[in-house]
Design an enzyme around this catalytic site. Structure first.
Site, PDB file in Angstrom:
ATOM      1  CB  THR A 105      -0.923   0.071   1.200  1.00 18.66           C
ATOM      2  OG1 THR A 105      -1.680  -1.159   1.235  1.00 18.66           O
ATOM      3  CG2 THR A 105      -1.814   1.427   1.351  1.00 18.66           C
ATOM      4  CG  ASN A 146      -5.920  -5.808  -1.471  1.00 16.95           C
ATOM      5  OD1 ASN A 146      -4.837  -5.156  -1.062  1.00 16.95           O
ATOM      6  ND2 ASN A 146      -6.890  -5.591  -0.697  1.00 16.95           N
ATOM      7  CG  HIS A 193      32.925 -39.635 -10.498  1.00 12.70           C
ATOM      8  ND1 HIS A 193      31.966 -39.528  -9.435  1.00 12.70           N
ATOM      9  CD2 HIS A 193      32.468 -40.115 -11.704  1.00 12.70           C
ATOM     10  CE1 HIS A 193      30.997 -40.453  -9.860  1.00 12.70           C
ATOM     11  NE2 HIS A 193      31.293 -40.572 -11.061  1.00 12.70           N
ATOM     12  CB  SER A 323      47.225 -10.815  -6.927  1.00 14.53           C
ATOM     13  OG  SER A 323      47.612 -10.784  -5.584  1.00 14.53           O
ATOM     14  CE  LYS A 329      46.503 -15.603  -8.333  1.00 11.49           C
ATOM     15  NZ  LYS A 329      45.201 -15.572  -8.269  1.00 11.49           N
ATOM     16  CD  GLU A 336      37.150 -15.428  -9.100  1.00  7.54           C
ATOM     17  OE1 GLU A 336      38.115 -16.189  -8.919  1.00  7.54           O
ATOM     18  OE2 GLU A 336      37.231 -14.066  -9.159  1.00  7.54           O
TER      19      GLU A 336
END
Length: 469
Positions: A105, A146, A193, A323, A329, A336
């Protein structure tokens, strides 16, 4: 709480009394009370959610004027105000925290007040003169929080899918398909695996990812059809109190034209207002996509791991130093980031599921949470896929020599020997190869299990890595 810095005020009144409102503000007294009540997160409504609510107000003004429920002049002013907001104006006036009064609301009245006050200016009157144009009696005619808020979630979800997620998925699928063709002749070791498995083609790996995303796109589109059935017109409890008999059909038609979607009134208004199932369904499809995006992002990181001590079968494009202490690096930051966003999407989905089951009787009061989580999930996942495609997938290169070396050195090549020397003999060959460092080929020939000609045919990597069928 909103701090007023302008000394000029106007006085507004609601059912609880009078308050001072900064003269420059387009929100009104009910919005002010909400900002005082809910200083929770500082997170304001998403632009797409604002668009959805304003589109509803535009459509309802048009429908109600056509049906003779509000004067044409007032409807025209509301529509003009809505168009201005949709074009980017007054966005700083939508100020209620996303964690707010149940059912939404507070945000709903924020929208009503902003449009009413801007509409008053358009007709040459003063903000706050609600006798001329009222947030409740005109902007909100025939409506209730609503039925407006669940409709806004539907419209917002459709807008987010169409504008953000679908284009992102299409681009990712096309780019992965291009990479599949580019890498089709590169043979690598498969892994199950996280252990050596039979050889595969790098191109087929990328092609599989493209297919996975394509199937998710279809699932999301199927789930999104639930969003096209609107409870708008149900009013407070689904009975349609204070609405024109033709209103629900006409407003659905107008909204459909505004967003170019096949919208229609829900077959049961009460059901459409009470059940959050359509949002759970779409959220589940988004979560499902996120889960596979995590898998793909993890695969990319593994395949690029190294450069000296990992797989390094592919090279992800370096986009920033990796890094603060190790020079030279570079990290797989786009992959990620993708996983982190996907984890957030999964969390949002869990919150949506909890909120969806928390309704009672004629209303679910947890809709503000559902609105934010669903639309935000769609948009951040779409933005993530766009960034991943542009900054990562597009620039991936293959280390074909390394891929081939792993494929040729894999003990899993012994699998191809099974039909010719039997499973137990093949297992013994693998064990001896691992213990002695001898190649599979050398041991099979030494034990005279197969001829050299037979062995050459069986251990043909090109043939072994070709997908059957």
């Amino acid at each position: 709480m909103i701090e007023a810095t302008n000394l000029a005020y106007r006085i507004e009144k609601d059912s609880m009394g009078e308050r001072q409102i900064p003269e420059t503000a387009y929100y009104g007294i009910q919005t002010l009370r909400a900002t005082e009540n809910f200083p929770i997160s500082g997170i304001k409504p998403l632009p797409t959610y604002i668009d959805a609510c304003v589109l509803i107000k535009k459509a309802t003004a048009i429908a109600n004027s056509e049906l003779g429920c509000i004067p044409q002049e007032i409807a025209n002013a509301i529509v003009q105000a809505a168009d201005e907001v949709l074009a980017g104006a007054l966005r700083d006036q939508f100020v209620v925290d996303i964690y707010q009064a149940g059912a939404g609301t507070s945000h709903h009245m924020n929208v009503n007040e902003v449009l009413a006050n801007r509409a008053l200016e358009i007709i040459g009157d003063s903000k706050g003169n609600y006798q001329k144009i009222s947030p409740n009696d005109h902007v909100n005619y025939g409506q209730s929080t609503n039925d407006v808020i669940p409709t806004a979630i539907r419209i917002g979800g459709l807008l987010a899918i169409g504008k953000t997620l679908n284009p992102a998925l299409a681009s990712a699928i096309a780019t992965l398909t291009t990479k599949a063709d580019e890498f089709q002749d590169i043979i690598k070791s498969g892994r199950t695996h996280l252990q050596d498995a039979v050889p595969v083609r790098l191109g087929d790996t990328f092609g599989a990812w493209a297919q996975i995303l394509s199937e998710h796109q279809q699932r999301i589109q199927t789930a999104a059809t639930d969003l096209t059935k609107l409870g708008l017109g149900g009013s407070a409890a689904g009975t349609g109190m204070n609405t024109h008999p033709q209103y629900r059909q006409r407003v659905a038609e107008i909204l459909a034209q505004l967003i170019n979607q096949p919208l229609q009134p829900a077959p049961n208004m009460m059901a459409a207002m009470q059940s959050m199932a359509p949002f759970v369904n779409v959220s589940s499809a988004i979560r499902n996509l996120a889960q596979d995006c995590v898998k793909i992002s993890h695969d990319l990181r593994l395949m690029d791991s190294g450069p000296k001590t990992g797989f390094k079968e592919i090279q992800l494009p370096p986009v920033q130093p990796g890094s603060s202490i190790m020079p030279g690096k570079y990290n797989p930051v786009m992959a990620e980031m993708t996983s982190m966003v996907c984890f957030q999407v999964m969390g949002y989905d869990s919150a949506i599921a909890l909120a969806a089951q928390a309704g009672q009787l004629e209303l679910n009061v947890m809709m503000p949470l559902i609105a934010y989580n669903l639309i935000h999930s769609i948009e951040i996942l779409g933005n993530t896929l766009s960034a991943l495609t542009r900054q990562c997938i597009l620039g991936i290169t293959a280390n074909s020599d390394r891929c081939l070396a792993y494929a040729e050195g894999s003990l899993a090549l012994v699998t191809a020997l099974n039909p010719h020397i039997g499973y137990l003999n093949a297992a013994n060959v693998a064990k001896e190869s691992l213990a002695t460092g001898k190649s599979l080929r050398q041991i099979v020939l030494e034990q005279q299990l197969m001829s050299e000609e037979q062995l050459a045919k069986v251990l043909d990597l090109e043939k072994m890595s070709t997908v059957n069928g």
